[in-house]
Enzyme design. Structure first.
Site, mmCIF file in Angstrom:
data_model
loop_
_atom_site.group_PDB
_atom_site.id
_atom_site.type_symbol
_atom_site.label_atom_id
_atom_site.label_comp_id
_atom_site.label_asym_id
_atom_site.label_seq_id
_atom_site.Cartn_x
_atom_site.Cartn_y
_atom_site.Cartn_z
ATOM 1 N N GLU A 179 83.745 14.178 12.018
ATOM 2 C CA GLU A 179 84.296 15.110 11.018
ATOM 3 C C GLU A 179 85.760 14.799 10.769
ATOM 4 O O GLU A 179 86.462 14.321 11.661
ATOM 5 C CB GLU A 179 84.210 16.548 11.550
ATOM 6 C CG GLU A 179 83.119 17.394 10.905
ATOM 7 C CD GLU A 179 83.413 17.817 9.476
ATOM 8 O OE1 GLU A 179 84.199 17.147 8.779
ATOM 9 O OE2 GLU A 179 82.847 18.827 9.051
ATOM 10 N N ASP A 180 86.215 15.126 9.562
ATOM 11 C CA ASP A 180 87.636 14.950 9.269
ATOM 12 C C ASP A 180 88.469 16.107 9.827
ATOM 13 O O ASP A 180 89.487 15.892 10.468
ATOM 14 C CB ASP A 180 87.856 14.803 7.749
ATOM 15 C CG ASP A 180 87.205 15.917 6.923
ATOM 16 O OD1 ASP A 180 86.501 16.775 7.494
ATOM 17 O OD2 ASP A 180 87.393 15.925 5.689
ATOM 18 N N ASP A 218 88.178 23.844 10.358
ATOM 19 C CA ASP A 218 89.031 24.985 10.025
ATOM 20 C C ASP A 218 88.374 26.250 10.607
ATOM 21 O O ASP A 218 88.582 26.567 11.776
ATOM 22 C CB ASP A 218 89.200 25.031 8.502
ATOM 23 C CG ASP A 218 90.104 26.142 8.027
ATOM 24 O OD1 ASP A 218 90.671 26.857 8.870
ATOM 25 O OD2 ASP A 218 90.249 26.322 6.793
ATOM 26 N N PHE A 227 97.102 23.347 4.494
ATOM 27 C CA PHE A 227 96.139 22.502 3.799
ATOM 28 C C PHE A 227 96.702 21.090 3.740
ATOM 29 O O PHE A 227 97.820 20.873 3.293
ATOM 30 C CB PHE A 227 95.839 23.020 2.395
ATOM 31 C CG PHE A 227 94.556 22.446 1.861
ATOM 32 C CD1 PHE A 227 93.336 23.028 2.175
ATOM 33 C CD2 PHE A 227 94.565 21.288 1.091
ATOM 34 C CE1 PHE A 227 92.140 22.473 1.729
ATOM 35 C CE2 PHE A 227 93.371 20.727 0.635
ATOM 36 C CZ PHE A 227 92.160 21.324 0.959
ATOM 37 N N ARG A 242 92.670 11.129 -1.426
ATOM 38 C CA ARG A 242 91.949 10.610 -0.262
ATOM 39 C C ARG A 242 92.478 9.241 0.170
ATOM 40 O O ARG A 242 92.330 8.849 1.326
ATOM 41 C CB ARG A 242 90.457 10.445 -0.580
ATOM 42 C CG ARG A 242 89.724 11.755 -0.827
ATOM 43 C CD ARG A 242 88.223 11.493 -0.860
ATOM 44 N NE ARG A 242 87.465 12.592 -1.434
ATOM 45 C CZ ARG A 242 87.045 13.652 -0.754
ATOM 46 N NH1 ARG A 242 87.305 13.770 0.529
ATOM 47 N NH2 ARG A 242 86.360 14.607 -1.362
#
Ligand code: XMP
Ligand code: MG
Length: 185
Positions: free
Chosen positions: A101-102, A105, A154, A167
């Site tokens: 996973e990046d 949250d 964010f 990205r």
């Protein structure tokens, strides 16, 4: 669109630091899966850069296979919609699966993925995330390997997007503000 956009804020994690940390994670994962092998299951789209770098730093002697699935709950905004869509979950029956996973949250995306992978008969399941947002004590997902713990900001770059942009940035940056329409490509 590039790192000089007004929307792109300060650099949070430079590329060099990301790469050093990923080498450490890859070493640990290689030790843990020695003689076992693993299916690196990268969560698209955000995980694609991390996944590609991570597997190439693993011990070449480990049997590594790769697959991908898509999960998303964000739409084009910066807050979770709460509903998790999973597309193209691959067969994992009897496999030793490592979810890649990046960022985690609220943990809802990962919780839902972990449940589905277990239900589909994986032999073992662990998760690596590059980024873990702090201050989420109510999570029900499991994190086995974490690259960096970051504040509740964010972030974009290194695979992470805002509305599908940024990205390609090599470093991880804080998003300053949501770009106005005239700033969009
Ligand atoms: P939850 O809340 O389910 O969210 O843990 C995880 C997913 O939300 C996306 N996400 C972000 N994407 N910058 C991004 O580009 C961020 O700061 C961010 N925070 C959450 C991401 O897709 C992740 O898989
Ligand atoms: Mg993601």
């Amino acid at each position: 669109m590039n790192a000089n956009d007004a929307a792109i804020g300060r650099m949070l994690i430079p590329a060099a630091e990301i790469h050093t940390r990923i080498s450490g994670l890859a070493r640990r994962i290689s030790d843990d899966y020695a003689g076992v092998g693993l299916l690196a299951l990268t969560v698209l789209r955000g995980g694609f850069v991390f996944g590609a770098d991570l597997i190439r730093r693993m011990d070449p002697a480990i049997a590594v296979q790769v697959d991908f699935l898509r999960a998303g709950s964000y739409g084009d905004g910066t807050t979770s919609s709460g509903r998790v869509d999973v597309e193209h979950p691959p067969p994992v029956d009897g496999r030793d699966v490592l979810i890649v996973e990046d960022i985690v949250d609220t943990g809802r995306t990962l919780e839902s993925l972990q449940e589905r992978i277990r239900d589909r008969g994986a032999r073992s399941l662990r998760t690596v995330t590059l980024l873990d947002k702090e201050g989420r004590p109510d999570r029900r997902c499991t994190l086995d390997y974490v690259g960096f713990r970051i504040p509740d900001l964010f972030v974009v770059g290194y695979g992470l997007d805002y509305a599908q942009m940024y990205r390609h940035l090599p470093d991880i940056h804080v998003l300053n503000h949501e770009p106005r329409p005239e700033e969009s490509p």
